[in-house]
Design a protein around this motif. Structure first.
Motif, mmCIF file in Angstrom:
data_model
loop_
_atom_site.group_PDB
_atom_site.id
_atom_site.type_symbol
_atom_site.label_atom_id
_atom_site.label_comp_id
_atom_site.label_asym_id
_atom_site.label_seq_id
_atom_site.Cartn_x
_atom_site.Cartn_y
_atom_site.Cartn_z
ATOM 1 N N ILE A 355 0.826 -1.198 0.000
ATOM 2 C CA ILE A 355 0.000 0.000 0.000
ATOM 3 C C ILE A 355 0.866 1.256 0.000
ATOM 4 C CG2 ILE A 355 -1.775 1.287 1.246
ATOM 5 C CD1 ILE A 355 -2.645 -1.356 -0.142
ATOM 6 N N LEU A 356 1.930 1.250 0.794
ATOM 7 C CA LEU A 356 2.819 2.413 0.819
ATOM 8 C C LEU A 356 3.476 2.616 -0.537
ATOM 9 C CD1 LEU A 356 4.482 2.045 4.355
ATOM 10 C CD2 LEU A 356 2.714 3.675 3.638
ATOM 11 N N ALA A 357 3.757 1.519 -1.236
ATOM 12 C CA ALA A 357 4.310 1.647 -2.585
ATOM 13 C C ALA A 357 3.289 2.283 -3.517
ATOM 14 C CB ALA A 357 4.726 0.270 -3.104
ATOM 15 N N LEU A 358 2.016 1.923 -3.340
ATOM 16 C CA LEU A 358 0.976 2.483 -4.193
ATOM 17 C C LEU A 358 0.755 3.974 -3.920
ATOM 18 C CD1 LEU A 358 -1.697 -0.359 -4.230
ATOM 19 C CD2 LEU A 358 -0.325 0.447 -6.148
ATOM 20 N N LEU A 359 1.232 4.441 -2.774
ATOM 21 C CA LEU A 359 1.072 5.866 -2.479
ATOM 22 C C LEU A 359 1.851 6.730 -3.474
ATOM 23 C CD1 LEU A 359 1.209 5.970 1.428
ATOM 24 C CD2 LEU A 359 -0.775 6.170 -0.050
ATOM 25 N N LEU A 360 2.759 6.111 -4.213
ATOM 26 C CA LEU A 360 3.463 6.835 -5.268
ATOM 27 C C LEU A 360 2.484 7.422 -6.281
ATOM 28 C CD1 LEU A 360 6.418 4.372 -6.049
ATOM 29 C CD2 LEU A 360 6.638 6.668 -5.085
ATOM 30 N N VAL A 361 1.334 6.754 -6.453
ATOM 31 C CA VAL A 361 0.367 7.228 -7.441
ATOM 32 C C VAL A 361 -0.538 8.314 -6.864
ATOM 33 C CG1 VAL A 361 0.375 4.949 -8.507
ATOM 34 C CG2 VAL A 361 -1.472 5.551 -6.917
ATOM 35 N N LEU A 362 -0.521 8.478 -5.535
ATOM 36 C CA LEU A 362 -1.390 9.484 -4.922
ATOM 37 C C LEU A 362 -0.779 10.877 -4.935
ATOM 38 C CD1 LEU A 362 -2.976 7.761 -1.781
ATOM 39 C CD2 LEU A 362 -3.889 7.998 -4.095
ATOM 40 N N ALA A 401 -3.879 16.554 -17.971
ATOM 41 C CA ALA A 401 -3.831 16.008 -16.614
ATOM 42 C C ALA A 401 -3.210 14.617 -16.611
ATOM 43 C CB ALA A 401 -5.243 15.956 -16.021
ATOM 44 N N ILE A 402 -3.563 13.807 -17.596
ATOM 45 C CA ILE A 402 -3.047 12.440 -17.658
ATOM 46 C C ILE A 402 -1.532 12.437 -17.876
ATOM 47 C CG2 ILE A 402 -3.112 10.287 -18.974
ATOM 48 C CD1 ILE A 402 -6.122 10.913 -19.482
ATOM 49 N N VAL A 403 -1.060 13.298 -18.770
ATOM 50 C CA VAL A 403 0.390 13.390 -19.024
ATOM 51 C C VAL A 403 1.119 13.841 -17.762
ATOM 52 C CG1 VAL A 403 2.157 14.711 -20.253
ATOM 53 C CG2 VAL A 403 0.209 13.753 -21.505
ATOM 54 N N ALA A 404 0.611 14.886 -17.116
ATOM 55 C CA ALA A 404 1.238 15.384 -15.887
ATOM 56 C C ALA A 404 1.241 14.303 -14.810
ATOM 57 C CB ALA A 404 0.510 16.631 -15.399
ATOM 58 N N TYR A 405 0.150 13.527 -14.753
ATOM 59 C CA TYR A 405 0.020 12.476 -13.741
ATOM 60 C C TYR A 405 1.085 11.395 -13.917
ATOM 61 C CZ TYR A 405 -2.111 8.657 -11.075
ATOM 62 O OH TYR A 405 -2.341 7.628 -10.201
ATOM 63 N N LEU A 440 5.786 16.128 -5.876
ATOM 64 C CA LEU A 440 5.114 17.415 -5.690
ATOM 65 C C LEU A 440 5.807 18.521 -6.484
ATOM 66 C CD1 LEU A 440 4.325 17.455 -1.845
ATOM 67 C CD2 LEU A 440 2.666 17.414 -3.703
ATOM 68 N N VAL A 441 7.128 18.575 -6.385
ATOM 69 C CA VAL A 441 7.891 19.655 -7.013
ATOM 70 C C VAL A 441 7.763 19.629 -8.538
ATOM 71 C CG1 VAL A 441 10.236 20.489 -7.440
ATOM 72 C CG2 VAL A 441 9.535 19.902 -5.118
ATOM 73 N N VAL A 442 7.637 18.429 -9.107
ATOM 74 C CA VAL A 442 7.536 18.316 -10.572
ATOM 75 C C VAL A 442 6.098 18.459 -11.044
ATOM 76 C CG1 VAL A 442 7.826 16.749 -12.536
ATOM 77 C CG2 VAL A 442 9.623 16.933 -10.796
ATOM 78 N N THR A 443 5.165 17.754 -10.398
ATOM 79 C CA THR A 443 3.790 17.683 -10.903
ATOM 80 C C THR A 443 3.055 19.012 -10.803
ATOM 81 O OG1 THR A 443 3.723 15.379 -10.141
ATOM 82 C CG2 THR A 443 1.641 16.365 -10.829
ATOM 83 N N CYS A 444 3.213 19.718 -9.706
ATOM 84 C CA CYS A 444 2.460 20.977 -9.507
ATOM 85 C C CYS A 444 2.730 21.990 -10.618
ATOM 86 C CB CYS A 444 2.768 21.562 -8.139
ATOM 87 S SG CYS A 444 1.987 20.667 -6.766
ATOM 88 N N PRO A 445 3.978 22.395 -10.855
ATOM 89 C CA PRO A 445 4.208 23.386 -11.919
ATOM 90 C C PRO A 445 3.933 22.825 -13.308
ATOM 91 C CG PRO A 445 6.300 22.603 -11.034
ATOM 92 C CD PRO A 445 5.229 22.077 -10.134
#
Length: 468
Positions: A355-362, A401-405, A440-445
């Protein structure tokens, strides 16, 4: 402010549909009690004990890292929760407004998997707790008791969950306070304040653990605020959720740390709690068991809503009834019990690792969700489009959104430090998983640039008469 009438049913009659303004009720303080009570449980206490036992921090540095990590991560869960009154729909349904109707399916799938994983882990933990309190009860029967109890709460739904946690705030808060008083009122080991010390890796690992802990709740926080009156605003739900989530977890982590330092080095975490709290130990164990069951209802509730959201994606005219939620709860319960009853002795640690590994997708999902809601659209979503078969103004897929995700997931992998995968740069700071920070640093901007570019193109096309 609309109030619940005596005719309102005990069992929640909404699933993933929009909650009409006339049916809104409750106060922002309900969010404080929900998230405060939910986080006073064995798992955060055991995790708090790791600060001394695994990361080798002393009391002062351990408490500082615990507080900082949860205070930072609490911003994410509070911002997600504050969306509920404005939207009136579950968090995963809202994702259609960011990823498109079908584009949101992958996120919904991951969310359901995480909920189910935590549900299974917690019913195993509840079963073991029951056996610890009443050894004569067989393990399979204990697991079933824990699972059925959590399912009953989850089926009844929103109102009952909030009611239980209002009561739980006073009961669990008082019990934890009594535990602290008992520990400090009795003789402490000579090395209580000096055991451990400061090390960069352990301190950063503890901070990261706090951040990840809070982010893990973000996919379903607005599920428990969507019934609040729409005019309640953003600030009050944010503050109530932030204080409840951070105070509850900081106290639980701190309690685990204190209990570990108050007992001989190497003592297992829950054994340390029993030993450190003396005559209060058995009472705390019973209360923790009840809280595991209450908290696990949130996992079942979130899993069922996610499954319904997935099905409803392909049946836009279908409005799921309460019977559907009850039936699906039974199906999920049955499947989870089969897995739990066949679980190995180290199942919980293995499953929590997954589950903690899956948190990478959150992390990238949370980044996109918050940027889109607060900066791009500023809370102005077209609810009708979210439920349209073609996605309305949000379409079936939002490629930006999908590309950024997916980029947000990919950039985390080299820094990931999980039980399933360890990236080549995972040990830049030994023992600390900093992949969330990179995400966070990559996805947000990245998402902000892609989304604003898309908006600019639409505006230009409209001015030139290329759109309606």
């Amino acid at each position: 402010m609309p109030q619940m009438s005596r005719q309102d049913p005990l069992i929640e009659n909404h699933t993933v549909d929009y909650v009409p303004l006339a049916e809104r009720h409750g106060k922002a303080r309900d969010l404080f009690t929900l998230w405060f009570s939910t986080n006073i449980a064995p798992l955060p206490i055991v995790t708090g004990a790791m600060v001394a036992q695994v990361f080798h921090l002393n009391l002062m540095w351990g408490l500082l890292a615990i507080a900082l990590g949860h205070m930072l991560g609490g911003i994410v869960i509070a911002l997600a929760s504050a969306q509920g009154p404005r939207m009136g729909i579950p968090q995963m349904v809202q994702s259609r407004g960011q990823f498109g109707r079908y584009g949101a399916l992958l996120i919904v799938f991951f969310a359901a998997l995480i909920y189910i994983g935590f549900f299974i882990s917690n019913i195993v933990l509840a079963g073991k707790s029951i056996v610890g309190i009443v050894p004569s009860v067989p393990v399979p029967a204990s697991i079933l008791i824990g699972a059925l109890s959590a399912t009953a709460i989850g089926v009844i739904g929103y109102r009952f969950i909030h009611t239980l946690n209002r009561i739980g705030t006073w009961v669990m808060g008082s019990a934890l306070l009594a535990g602290f008083i008992y520990i400090f009122a009795h003789d402490l080991p000579a090395d209580f304040l000096t055991r451990g010390g400061f090390n960069v890796a352990g301190w950063l690992a503890t901070v990261s653990l706090g951040v990840i802990w809070q982010i893990s709740f973000s996919p379903y926080t607005s599920d428990y605020s969507r019934y609040l009156p729409a005019d309640i605003g953003i600030t009050r739900p944010f503050i109530a959720t932030y204080l409840g989530a951070t105070l509850g977890t900081i106290l639980s982590f701190a309690f685990g740390l204190v209990a570990a330092l108050a007992t001989p080095e190497g003592t297992e975490a829950m054994v340390a709690v029993k030993q450190a709290t003396g005559v209060l130990g058995p009472i705390l164990m019973v209360l923790f068991l009840l809280n595991i069951i209450s908290h696990n209802a949130l996992n079942l509730y979130g899993a069922v809503l996610s499954i319904i959201t997935s099905i409803q994606t392909f049946a836009s005219q279908w409005t799921p009834s309460i019977k559907v939620r009850v039936v699906l709860s039974g199906v999920v319960l049955t499947g989870c019990c089969v897995v739990a009853l066949g679980a190995s002795a180290d199942f919980i640690s293995q499953f929590i690792g997954l589950i903690l590994a899956l948190l990478l997708v959150l992390v990238p999902w949370a980044s996109i969700n918050l940027i889109d809601f607060y900066i791009i659209k500023r809370g102005a979503y077209d609810i009708a489009s979210i439920f349209r078969a073609d996605g309305g103004i949000y379409g079936r897929f939002n490629l930006h959104a999908i590309v950024a995700y997916f980029i947000g997931i990919i950039v985390q992998l080299p820094f990931a430090n999980t039980s399933l995968y360890v990236g080549p740069w995972a040990n830049l700071v030994e023992g600390a998983d900093l992949s969330w920070l990179v995400g966070l640093v990559v996805t947000c901007p990245l998402y902000y640039c892609l989304a604003t570019r898309q908006h600019t193109q639409k505006v230009r096309a409209a001015r030139l008469g290329y759109t309606d």
